[in-house]
Design an enzyme around this catalytic site. Sequence first.
Site, PDB file in Angstrom:
ATOM      1  N   MET A  87      24.512   2.288  40.733  1.00  0.00           N
ATOM      2  CA  MET A  87      25.896   2.207  40.248  1.00  0.00           C
ATOM      3  C   MET A  87      26.479   3.570  39.864  1.00  0.00           C
ATOM      4  O   MET A  87      27.618   3.647  39.411  1.00  0.00           O
ATOM      5  CB  MET A  87      25.999   1.227  39.084  1.00  0.00           C
ATOM      6  CG  MET A  87      25.793  -0.206  39.514  1.00  0.00           C
ATOM      7  SD  MET A  87      27.069  -0.710  40.689  1.00  0.00           S
ATOM      8  CE  MET A  87      26.279  -2.112  41.462  1.00  0.00           C
ATOM      9  N   HIS A 114      24.040  -3.672  33.579  1.00  0.00           N
ATOM     10  CA  HIS A 114      23.219  -2.473  33.809  1.00  0.00           C
ATOM     11  C   HIS A 114      23.687  -1.295  32.934  1.00  0.00           C
ATOM     12  O   HIS A 114      24.853  -1.238  32.533  1.00  0.00           O
ATOM     13  CB  HIS A 114      23.302  -2.057  35.292  1.00  0.00           C
ATOM     14  CG  HIS A 114      24.695  -1.695  35.703  1.00  0.00           C
ATOM     15  ND1 HIS A 114      25.631  -2.626  36.064  1.00  0.00           N
ATOM     16  CD2 HIS A 114      25.330  -0.490  35.772  1.00  0.00           C
ATOM     17  CE1 HIS A 114      26.764  -2.020  36.352  1.00  0.00           C
ATOM     18  NE2 HIS A 114      26.617  -0.711  36.179  1.00  0.00           N
ATOM     19  N   ILE A 115      22.765  -0.367  32.682  1.00  0.00           N
ATOM     20  CA  ILE A 115      23.138   0.905  32.021  1.00  0.00           C
ATOM     21  C   ILE A 115      22.294   2.034  32.605  1.00  0.00           C
ATOM     22  O   ILE A 115      21.149   1.819  32.989  1.00  0.00           O
ATOM     23  CB  ILE A 115      22.907   0.912  30.485  1.00  0.00           C
ATOM     24  CG1 ILE A 115      21.572   0.271  30.111  1.00  0.00           C
ATOM     25  CG2 ILE A 115      24.071   0.341  29.741  1.00  0.00           C
ATOM     26  CD1 ILE A 115      21.136   0.567  28.692  1.00  0.00           C
ATOM     27  N   TYR A 177      26.816   7.155  25.035  1.00  0.00           N
ATOM     28  CA  TYR A 177      26.596   5.708  25.231  1.00  0.00           C
ATOM     29  C   TYR A 177      27.655   4.913  24.470  1.00  0.00           C
ATOM     30  O   TYR A 177      28.261   3.982  25.001  1.00  0.00           O
ATOM     31  CB  TYR A 177      25.182   5.383  24.741  1.00  0.00           C
ATOM     32  CG  TYR A 177      24.815   3.910  24.713  1.00  0.00           C
ATOM     33  CD1 TYR A 177      24.497   3.229  25.888  1.00  0.00           C
ATOM     34  CD2 TYR A 177      24.761   3.210  23.513  1.00  0.00           C
ATOM     35  CE1 TYR A 177      24.146   1.885  25.857  1.00  0.00           C
ATOM     36  CE2 TYR A 177      24.413   1.869  23.468  1.00  0.00           C
ATOM     37  CZ  TYR A 177      24.099   1.209  24.645  1.00  0.00           C
ATOM     38  OH  TYR A 177      23.755  -0.120  24.600  1.00  0.00           O
ATOM     39  N   ALA A 179      30.576   5.870  23.577  1.00  0.00           N
ATOM     40  CA  ALA A 179      31.878   6.052  24.230  1.00  0.00           C
ATOM     41  C   ALA A 179      32.030   5.086  25.399  1.00  0.00           C
ATOM     42  O   ALA A 179      33.092   4.479  25.591  1.00  0.00           O
ATOM     43  CB  ALA A 179      32.020   7.487  24.715  1.00  0.00           C
ATOM     44  N   THR A 180      30.954   4.906  26.182  1.00  0.00           N
ATOM     45  CA  THR A 180      31.056   3.991  27.333  1.00  0.00           C
ATOM     46  C   THR A 180      31.252   2.554  26.866  1.00  0.00           C
ATOM     47  O   THR A 180      31.960   1.778  27.506  1.00  0.00           O
ATOM     48  CB  THR A 180      29.799   4.070  28.250  1.00  0.00           C
ATOM     49  OG1 THR A 180      28.650   3.581  27.564  1.00  0.00           O
ATOM     50  CG2 THR A 180      29.535   5.478  28.734  1.00  0.00           C
ATOM     51  N   LYS A 181      30.639   2.202  25.744  1.00  0.00           N
ATOM     52  CA  LYS A 181      30.738   0.814  25.261  1.00  0.00           C
ATOM     53  C   LYS A 181      32.102   0.569  24.592  1.00  0.00           C
ATOM     54  O   LYS A 181      32.668  -0.518  24.734  1.00  0.00           O
ATOM     55  CB  LYS A 181      29.584   0.499  24.304  1.00  0.00           C
ATOM     56  CG  LYS A 181      28.209   0.519  24.969  1.00  0.00           C
ATOM     57  CD  LYS A 181      28.085  -0.503  26.090  1.00  0.00           C
ATOM     58  CE  LYS A 181      26.661  -0.693  26.585  1.00  0.00           C
ATOM     59  NZ  LYS A 181      26.575  -1.615  27.727  1.00  0.00           N
ATOM     60  N   GLY A 210      22.806  -6.231  19.003  1.00  0.00           N
ATOM     61  CA  GLY A 210      22.113  -5.263  18.154  1.00  0.00           C
ATOM     62  C   GLY A 210      20.872  -4.778  18.889  1.00  0.00           C
ATOM     63  O   GLY A 210      20.745  -4.973  20.105  1.00  0.00           O
ATOM     64  N   THR A 214      13.679  -4.575  24.361  1.00  0.00           N
ATOM     65  CA  THR A 214      13.343  -4.233  25.754  1.00  0.00           C
ATOM     66  C   THR A 214      12.500  -2.960  25.744  1.00  0.00           C
ATOM     67  O   THR A 214      12.581  -2.163  24.801  1.00  0.00           O
ATOM     68  CB  THR A 214      14.614  -4.005  26.597  1.00  0.00           C
ATOM     69  OG1 THR A 214      15.366  -2.928  26.028  1.00  0.00           O
ATOM     70  CG2 THR A 214      15.491  -5.238  26.625  1.00  0.00           C
TER      71      THR A 214
HETATM   72  P1  NDP Z   1      17.074  -1.750  30.443  1.00  0.00           P
HETATM   73  O1  NDP Z   1      16.968  -0.252  30.406  1.00  0.00           O
HETATM   74  O2  NDP Z   1      15.878  -2.538  30.074  1.00  0.00           O
HETATM   75  O3  NDP Z   1      17.531  -2.209  31.897  1.00  0.00           O
HETATM   76  C1  NDP Z   1      18.572  -1.546  32.525  1.00  0.00           C
HETATM   77  C2  NDP Z   1      18.811  -2.183  33.874  1.00  0.00           C
HETATM   78  O4  NDP Z   1      19.826  -1.424  34.544  1.00  0.00           O
HETATM   79  C3  NDP Z   1      17.593  -2.197  34.757  1.00  0.00           C
HETATM   80  O5  NDP Z   1      17.573  -3.360  35.536  1.00  0.00           O
HETATM   81  C4  NDP Z   1      17.797  -0.973  35.642  1.00  0.00           C
HETATM   82  O6  NDP Z   1      17.113  -1.203  36.854  1.00  0.00           O
HETATM   83  C5  NDP Z   1      19.316  -0.990  35.813  1.00  0.00           C
HETATM   84  N1  NDP Z   1      19.852   0.338  36.106  1.00  0.00           N
HETATM   85  C6  NDP Z   1      19.557   1.518  35.507  1.00  0.00           C
HETATM   86  N2  NDP Z   1      20.247   2.520  36.079  1.00  0.00           N
HETATM   87  C7  NDP Z   1      20.986   1.969  37.064  1.00  0.00           C
HETATM   88  C8  NDP Z   1      21.881   2.493  38.036  1.00  0.00           C
HETATM   89  N3  NDP Z   1      22.157   3.808  38.102  1.00  0.00           N
HETATM   90  N4  NDP Z   1      22.462   1.634  38.906  1.00  0.00           N
HETATM   91  C9  NDP Z   1      22.195   0.312  38.872  1.00  0.00           C
HETATM   92  N5  NDP Z   1      21.353  -0.249  37.981  1.00  0.00           N
HETATM   93  C10 NDP Z   1      20.751   0.578  37.092  1.00  0.00           C
HETATM   94  O7  NDP Z   1      18.335  -2.116  29.530  1.00  0.00           O
HETATM   95  P2  NDP Z   1      18.452  -3.281  28.432  1.00  0.00           P
HETATM   96  O8  NDP Z   1      17.979  -4.542  29.030  1.00  0.00           O
HETATM   97  O9  NDP Z   1      17.863  -2.805  27.171  1.00  0.00           O
HETATM   98  O10 NDP Z   1      20.040  -3.354  28.235  1.00  0.00           O
HETATM   99  C11 NDP Z   1      20.815  -4.273  28.979  1.00  0.00           C
HETATM  100  C12 NDP Z   1      22.229  -4.289  28.410  1.00  0.00           C
HETATM  101  O11 NDP Z   1      22.171  -4.630  27.029  1.00  0.00           O
HETATM  102  C13 NDP Z   1      22.948  -2.943  28.500  1.00  0.00           C
HETATM  103  O12 NDP Z   1      24.300  -3.141  28.806  1.00  0.00           O
HETATM  104  C14 NDP Z   1      22.808  -2.394  27.090  1.00  0.00           C
HETATM  105  O13 NDP Z   1      23.835  -1.485  26.751  1.00  0.00           O
HETATM  106  C15 NDP Z   1      22.888  -3.675  26.275  1.00  0.00           C
HETATM  107  N6  NDP Z   1      22.299  -3.499  24.958  1.00  0.00           N
HETATM  108  C16 NDP Z   1      20.941  -3.352  24.832  1.00  0.00           C
HETATM  109  C17 NDP Z   1      20.388  -3.139  23.581  1.00  0.00           C
HETATM  110  C18 NDP Z   1      18.919  -2.984  23.366  1.00  0.00           C
HETATM  111  O14 NDP Z   1      18.519  -2.678  22.229  1.00  0.00           O
HETATM  112  N7  NDP Z   1      18.078  -3.197  24.381  1.00  0.00           N
HETATM  113  C19 NDP Z   1      21.236  -3.053  22.370  1.00  0.00           C
HETATM  114  C20 NDP Z   1      22.639  -3.239  22.633  1.00  0.00           C
HETATM  115  C21 NDP Z   1      23.130  -3.457  23.885  1.00  0.00           C
HETATM  116  P3  NDP Z   1      16.690  -0.071  37.908  1.00  0.00           P
HETATM  117  O15 NDP Z   1      15.947   0.976  37.149  1.00  0.00           O
HETATM  118  O16 NDP Z   1      15.837  -0.848  38.872  1.00  0.00           O
HETATM  119  O17 NDP Z   1      17.946   0.414  38.517  1.00  0.00           O
END
Ligand code: NDP
Length: 283
Positions: A87, A114-115, A177, A179-181, A210, A214
């Site tokens: 992405m 995704h992030i 991060y 800022a993006t959110k 929160g 993960t």
């Molecule tokens: P993870 O880091 O565990 O997973 C991120 C996912 O995004 C993976 O599937 C990764 O797969 C994919 N990804 C990473 N880079 C790219 C890219 N350039 N293009 C496409 N896909 C990509 O994240 P979390 O599960 O922890 O977070 C998920 C959501 O929850 C996010 O939006 C995060 O901001 C939000 N969140 C999480 C928190 C937490 O504490 N965990 C707290 C608050 C919000 P791959 O490497 O295969 O591309």
Amino acid sequence: KVLCAAGVVAGLVAFFWKDDFNPESLSGARVLVTGASAGIGEQIAYHYARFGAEIVLTARREAVLQKVMEKCLTLGAKKIFYIPADMSSPSEPEKVVQFAVQKLGGLDFLVLNHIGTNRFQEWSGDVEYTRWLMQVNFLSYVALATAALPTLEQSSGALVVVSSLTGKMPTPFTTSYSATKFALDGFFGSLRHELIMQKRNVSVTLCILGLIDTASALEYTRGKVHLSASPAPEAALAIVRGGAARADEVFYPRWLRQLCCLWTLFPSSSSQVLRTFYNYSSP
Ligand code: NDP
């Protein structure tokens, strides 16, 4: 007194608030989940699979997507496909939506989750990283939603956007991060208004999470925060339920809603308390 009153009101709202979740509504639902190879996105995929949905998974790593796809099949997904995509490339969002629409014949849910890699460190002055993170965490969400809106409109579907507490109130070590959110909150909050005003029946659910346990979040916050992490499968279920119930916002854990109210009312003292949960060792 004001603090107590606000807490009581927010508590009562949270206590009596119930979503209109009907698990059967997800049987055969056509869903595209981004960031589905790991963490919360992977758990979101498993919940949709258990509810009998038809799913397209996307992330960058093909081998991992393949494994998630196989598990979804064993859990009960009616149909499942995956498409590897990065992405950070502006051309990928449209390709991914086209693939999903072609494979599933339309979409009922678009779950944007995704992030890009989160550094969780003090601001170092790296503007290029911020630009890149904006592309991955924000602009690609805008492009995916834009490409999917016509098909979501046809199915009276739902946009589900995964955000964070740090997209409602700024926290330390999350400059880019955060800022993006915040950008997601502004864009999708405004889009929700417009869709309602134009009587286009597409719901927009913003999910405010929160700290979740993960692997990536535990890794980058290690030694830096005094906060306990909540379980990813529960966070994922809250997201799936909120999207199906067409809620405007989902808070997980639920007490984050009250925390945001308190922060709005008393930003300075709340921020002072917040800082005590973070480790800062001056250089
Ligand atoms: P993870 O880091 O565990 O997973 C991120 C996912 O995004 C993976 O599937 C990764 O797969 C994919 N990804 C990473 N880079 C790219 C890219 N350039 N293009 C496409 N896909 C990509 O994240 P979390 O599960 O922890 O977070 C998920 C959501 O929850 C996010 O939006 C995060 O901001 C939000 N969140 C999480 C928190 C937490 O504490 N965990 C707290 C608050 C919000 P791959 O490497 O295969 O591309």
